[in-house]
Motif scaffolding. Sequence first.
Motif, PDB file in Angstrom:
ATOM      1  N   ALA A  16       0.837  -1.210   0.000  1.00 53.46           N
ATOM      2  CA  ALA A  16       0.000   0.000   0.000  1.00 53.46           C
ATOM      3  C   ALA A  16       0.868   1.256   0.000  1.00 53.46           C
ATOM      4  CB  ALA A  16      -0.944   0.006   1.197  1.00 53.46           C
ATOM      5  N   GLY A  17       2.130   1.132   0.430  1.00 54.52           N
ATOM      6  CA  GLY A  17       3.043   2.269   0.459  1.00 54.52           C
ATOM      7  C   GLY A  17       3.546   2.628   1.842  1.00 54.52           C
ATOM      8  N   LYS A  18       3.344   1.757   2.824  1.00 53.25           N
ATOM      9  CA  LYS A  18       3.705   2.041   4.218  1.00 53.25           C
ATOM     10  C   LYS A  18       5.190   2.315   4.426  1.00 53.25           C
ATOM     11  CE  LYS A  18       2.541  -1.910   5.833  1.00 53.25           C
ATOM     12  NZ  LYS A  18       2.285  -2.554   4.544  1.00 53.25           N
ATOM     13  N   THR A  19       6.033   1.441   3.907  1.00 56.38           N
ATOM     14  CA  THR A  19       7.465   1.563   4.164  1.00 56.38           C
ATOM     15  C   THR A  19       8.033   2.814   3.508  1.00 56.38           C
ATOM     16  OG1 THR A  19       7.689  -0.836   4.374  1.00 56.38           O
ATOM     17  CG2 THR A  19       9.708   0.418   3.942  1.00 56.38           C
ATOM     18  N   THR A  20       7.704   3.024   2.259  1.00 55.50           N
ATOM     19  CA  THR A  20       8.196   4.215   1.559  1.00 55.50           C
ATOM     20  C   THR A  20       7.752   5.477   2.277  1.00 55.50           C
ATOM     21  OG1 THR A  20       8.181   3.043  -0.552  1.00 55.50           O
ATOM     22  CG2 THR A  20       8.154   5.459  -0.643  1.00 55.50           C
ATOM     23  N   LEU A  24      10.153   8.250   4.371  1.00 52.33           N
ATOM     24  CA  LEU A  24      10.135   9.677   4.009  1.00 52.33           C
ATOM     25  C   LEU A  24       9.710  10.533   5.192  1.00 52.33           C
ATOM     26  CD1 LEU A  24       8.525   9.440   0.461  1.00 52.33           C
ATOM     27  CD2 LEU A  24      10.898  10.088   0.988  1.00 52.33           C
ATOM     28  N   LEU A  25       8.684  10.096   5.911  1.00 56.38           N
ATOM     29  CA  LEU A  25       8.188  10.850   7.063  1.00 56.38           C
ATOM     30  C   LEU A  25       9.246  10.901   8.162  1.00 56.38           C
ATOM     31  CD1 LEU A  25       5.876  12.387   8.429  1.00 56.38           C
ATOM     32  CD2 LEU A  25       4.992  10.161   9.210  1.00 56.38           C
ATOM     33  N   ALA A  26       9.901   9.786   8.437  1.00 49.96           N
ATOM     34  CA  ALA A  26      10.939   9.751   9.476  1.00 49.96           C
ATOM     35  C   ALA A  26      12.067  10.714   9.139  1.00 49.96           C
ATOM     36  CB  ALA A  26      11.476   8.331   9.635  1.00 49.96           C
ATOM     37  N   ALA A  27      12.488  10.735   7.882  1.00 51.80           N
ATOM     38  CA  ALA A  27      13.554  11.650   7.471  1.00 51.80           C
ATOM     39  C   ALA A  27      13.103  13.102   7.607  1.00 51.80           C
ATOM     40  CB  ALA A  27      13.980  11.354   6.038  1.00 51.80           C
ATOM     41  N   ARG A  28      11.861  13.379   7.278  1.00 47.76           N
ATOM     42  CA  ARG A  28      11.358  14.750   7.302  1.00 47.76           C
ATOM     43  C   ARG A  28      11.253  15.292   8.721  1.00 47.76           C
ATOM     44  NH1 ARG A  28       8.002  18.096   4.065  1.00 47.76           N
ATOM     45  NH2 ARG A  28       9.070  17.093   2.329  1.00 47.76           N
ATOM     46  N   ILE A  29      10.767  14.461   9.667  1.00 53.05           N
ATOM     47  CA  ILE A  29      10.527  14.974  11.019  1.00 53.05           C
ATOM     48  C   ILE A  29      11.600  14.548  12.022  1.00 53.05           C
ATOM     49  CG2 ILE A  29       8.044  15.125  10.609  1.00 53.05           C
ATOM     50  CD1 ILE A  29       7.698  12.679  12.481  1.00 53.05           C
ATOM     51  N   SER A 161       2.088  11.639  -1.550  1.00 52.53           N
ATOM     52  CA  SER A 161       1.502  10.975  -0.378  1.00 52.53           C
ATOM     53  C   SER A 161       2.091  11.551   0.902  1.00 52.53           C
ATOM     54  CB  SER A 161       1.744   9.463  -0.445  1.00 52.53           C
ATOM     55  OG  SER A 161       1.034   8.889  -1.516  1.00 52.53           O
ATOM     56  N   LEU A 162       3.401  11.768   0.922  1.00 52.24           N
ATOM     57  CA  LEU A 162       4.037  12.367   2.094  1.00 52.24           C
ATOM     58  C   LEU A 162       3.459  13.743   2.373  1.00 52.24           C
ATOM     59  CD1 LEU A 162       6.176  12.494   4.353  1.00 52.24           C
ATOM     60  CD2 LEU A 162       7.748  13.439   2.632  1.00 52.24           C
TER      61      LEU A 162
END
Length: 178
Positions: A16-20, A24-29, A161-162
């Motif tokens: 579904a896109g969870k890992t990607t 991305l979210l972890a890197a951003r925040i 999505s991010l």
Amino acid sequence: MLSNTILIVVGGLPAAGKTTLSRLLAARIGAVHLRVDTIEQALVRSGLARHPVGPAGYVVGYALAEEYLRQGLPVIAESVNPLAVTRDSWRDAGTRAGVPVVEVEVICSDPAEHRQRVASRAVDLPDLPLPDWEEVRRREYEPWNREHVTLDTAGDGPRESLNSLLHRLDRLQLLPRR
């Protein structure tokens, strides 16, 4: 002032896109990305477990999430999260650590696109068995029974999505401030 420590629980069916999205979210925040697949593969490589691993990977994940949260680190816990009991256990880890918890269900509402993602994705963890489309369709997956963010990735690339998720989390005023 908003807390920098939060637990963001990301779940959804394979491909579904969870890992990607979680990466991305972890890197951003500036969050720790805690992936149950990684934990399960480590257990299998150690010889302590075989696929399917069962609850062990999740139990280790809950403990690590709580430990990182108590250290003041934001955590993104990513797994299929197919059962209410797994979602409750992530929430309990955040509650014990005294931090806000946001649950995000990632879906791909277009069956043709989802099927294509399942068929075309590459293994990023050595020896991780990837399910085929029929296994994804037959997988036990209980409906989410409480308020959560649903993010549909159909038709969107990872960055879109991010951005959609960041916008929704920002509206909840729970994003860590760097």
